[in-house]
Design a protein around this motif. Structure first.
Motif, mmCIF file in Angstrom:
data_model
loop_
_atom_site.group_PDB
_atom_site.id
_atom_site.type_symbol
_atom_site.label_atom_id
_atom_site.label_comp_id
_atom_site.label_asym_id
_atom_site.label_seq_id
_atom_site.Cartn_x
_atom_site.Cartn_y
_atom_site.Cartn_z
ATOM 1 N N VAL A 1 0.828 -1.179 0.000
ATOM 2 C CA VAL A 1 0.000 0.000 0.000
ATOM 3 C C VAL A 1 0.884 1.259 0.000
ATOM 4 O O VAL A 1 0.560 2.232 -0.659
ATOM 5 N N VAL A 2 1.982 1.199 0.740
ATOM 6 C CA VAL A 2 2.879 2.351 0.826
ATOM 7 C C VAL A 2 3.453 2.681 -0.546
ATOM 8 O O VAL A 2 3.496 3.850 -0.946
ATOM 9 N N VAL A 3 3.862 1.673 -1.267
ATOM 10 C CA VAL A 3 4.436 1.901 -2.596
ATOM 11 C C VAL A 3 3.391 2.521 -3.519
ATOM 12 O O VAL A 3 3.681 3.462 -4.260
ATOM 13 N N PHE A 4 2.173 1.995 -3.464
ATOM 14 C CA PHE A 4 1.111 2.530 -4.309
ATOM 15 C C PHE A 4 0.842 4.001 -3.993
ATOM 16 O O PHE A 4 0.709 4.825 -4.904
ATOM 17 N N VAL A 5 0.794 4.346 -2.720
ATOM 18 C CA VAL A 5 0.515 5.730 -2.317
ATOM 19 C C VAL A 5 1.642 6.650 -2.783
ATOM 20 O O VAL A 5 1.387 7.718 -3.358
ATOM 21 N N LEU A 6 2.881 6.258 -2.533
ATOM 22 C CA LEU A 6 4.010 7.085 -2.969
ATOM 23 C C LEU A 6 4.034 7.246 -4.486
ATOM 24 O O LEU A 6 4.294 8.328 -5.003
ATOM 25 N N TYR A 7 3.757 6.148 -5.179
ATOM 26 C CA TYR A 7 3.733 6.209 -6.644
ATOM 27 C C TYR A 7 2.616 7.144 -7.119
ATOM 28 O O TYR A 7 2.813 7.968 -8.006
ATOM 29 N N TYR A 8 1.442 7.021 -6.528
ATOM 30 C CA TYR A 8 0.295 7.820 -6.936
ATOM 31 C C TYR A 8 0.515 9.304 -6.649
ATOM 32 O O TYR A 8 0.173 10.152 -7.466
ATOM 33 N N VAL A 9 1.096 9.627 -5.497
ATOM 34 C CA VAL A 9 1.371 11.021 -5.147
ATOM 35 C C VAL A 9 2.321 11.644 -6.172
ATOM 36 O O VAL A 9 2.114 12.772 -6.622
ATOM 37 N N ASN A 10 3.340 10.909 -6.567
ATOM 38 C CA ASN A 10 4.281 11.427 -7.559
ATOM 39 C C ASN A 10 3.677 11.448 -8.962
ATOM 40 O O ASN A 10 4.100 12.234 -9.801
ATOM 41 N N MET A 11 2.680 10.599 -9.207
ATOM 42 C CA MET A 11 2.011 10.626 -10.503
ATOM 43 C C MET A 11 1.209 11.924 -10.641
ATOM 44 O O MET A 11 1.187 12.540 -11.702
ATOM 45 N N LYS A 12 0.578 12.345 -9.558
ATOM 46 C CA LYS A 12 -0.176 13.596 -9.590
ATOM 47 C C LYS A 12 0.748 14.784 -9.836
ATOM 48 O O LYS A 12 0.364 15.753 -10.473
ATOM 49 N N ARG A 13 1.974 14.702 -9.329
ATOM 50 C CA ARG A 13 2.947 15.778 -9.531
ATOM 51 C C ARG A 13 3.697 15.623 -10.854
ATOM 52 O O ARG A 13 4.498 16.480 -11.199
ATOM 53 N N GLN A 14 3.461 14.537 -11.531
ATOM 54 C CA GLN A 14 4.110 14.214 -12.809
ATOM 55 C C GLN A 14 5.631 14.206 -12.667
ATOM 56 O O GLN A 14 6.355 14.787 -13.463
ATOM 57 N N GLN A 15 6.085 13.499 -11.663
ATOM 58 C CA GLN A 15 7.515 13.347 -11.426
ATOM 59 C C GLN A 15 7.899 11.899 -11.739
ATOM 60 O O GLN A 15 7.989 11.049 -10.866
ATOM 61 N N VAL A 16 8.146 11.656 -13.012
ATOM 62 C CA VAL A 16 8.420 10.303 -13.487
ATOM 63 C C VAL A 16 9.706 9.753 -12.884
ATOM 64 O O VAL A 16 9.787 8.571 -12.540
ATOM 65 N N ARG A 17 10.700 10.599 -12.712
ATOM 66 C CA ARG A 17 11.975 10.142 -12.159
ATOM 67 C C ARG A 17 11.785 9.579 -10.751
ATOM 68 O O ARG A 17 12.349 8.554 -10.398
ATOM 69 N N TRP A 18 10.950 10.246 -9.938
ATOM 70 C CA TRP A 18 10.690 9.760 -8.588
ATOM 71 C C TRP A 18 9.850 8.492 -8.609
ATOM 72 O O TRP A 18 10.030 7.600 -7.790
ATOM 73 N N GLN A 19 8.925 8.407 -9.555
ATOM 74 C CA GLN A 19 8.123 7.197 -9.679
ATOM 75 C C GLN A 19 9.019 5.991 -9.975
ATOM 76 O O GLN A 19 8.862 4.929 -9.370
ATOM 77 N N ASN A 20 9.941 6.171 -10.908
ATOM 78 C CA ASN A 20 10.850 5.083 -11.245
ATOM 79 C C ASN A 20 11.733 4.708 -10.061
ATOM 80 O O ASN A 20 11.980 3.524 -9.811
ATOM 81 N N ALA A 21 12.207 5.701 -9.330
ATOM 82 C CA ALA A 21 13.045 5.435 -8.159
ATOM 83 C C ALA A 21 12.266 4.672 -7.087
ATOM 84 O O ALA A 21 12.810 3.762 -6.446
ATOM 85 N N ILE A 22 11.010 5.022 -6.898
ATOM 86 C CA ILE A 22 10.173 4.333 -5.910
ATOM 87 C C ILE A 22 9.973 2.872 -6.311
ATOM 88 O O ILE A 22 10.111 1.963 -5.480
#
Length: 102
Positions: A1-22
């Protein structure tokens, strides 16, 4: 759940680099929970793939690009074969029948 939340938060900010790092960090963590040897394999495979991508970016001809892609795929398949199928072939003596060492 934590990974999904972090990924989703960065998706809203459109920060692909952080999404990939997560996703990469989560993958390393889940493999680490299973076995440390798998993490070493994953890191090595990630490095090979990353370097292949950098080389692809610099390649100026299709022939060079094809060689780089083929080399990256072959190296990753060699890793897979070594750790997944070697025991199977040795236990079933398939390698010895195909390639006699006498």
């Amino acid at each position: 759940v934590v990974v999904f939340v972090l990924y989703y938060v960065n998706m809203k900010r459109q920060q692909v680099r952080w999404q990939n790092a997560i996703l990469l960090a989560a993958s390393y963590f889940f493999y680490l929970c299973q076995s440390t040897s798998f993490v070493v394999l994953l890191v090595f495979s990630t490095i090979v793939t990353y370097i292949s991508g950098l080389l692809l970016e610099k390649a100026d001809t299709d022939k060079k690009r094809n060689v780089i892609v083929a080399a990256g795929v072959i190296i990753n398949l060699m890793i897979l074969f070594e750790f997944k199928y070697t025991d199977f072939f040795l236990e079933n003596k398939i390698l010895y029948e195909c390639f006699p060492f006498d």
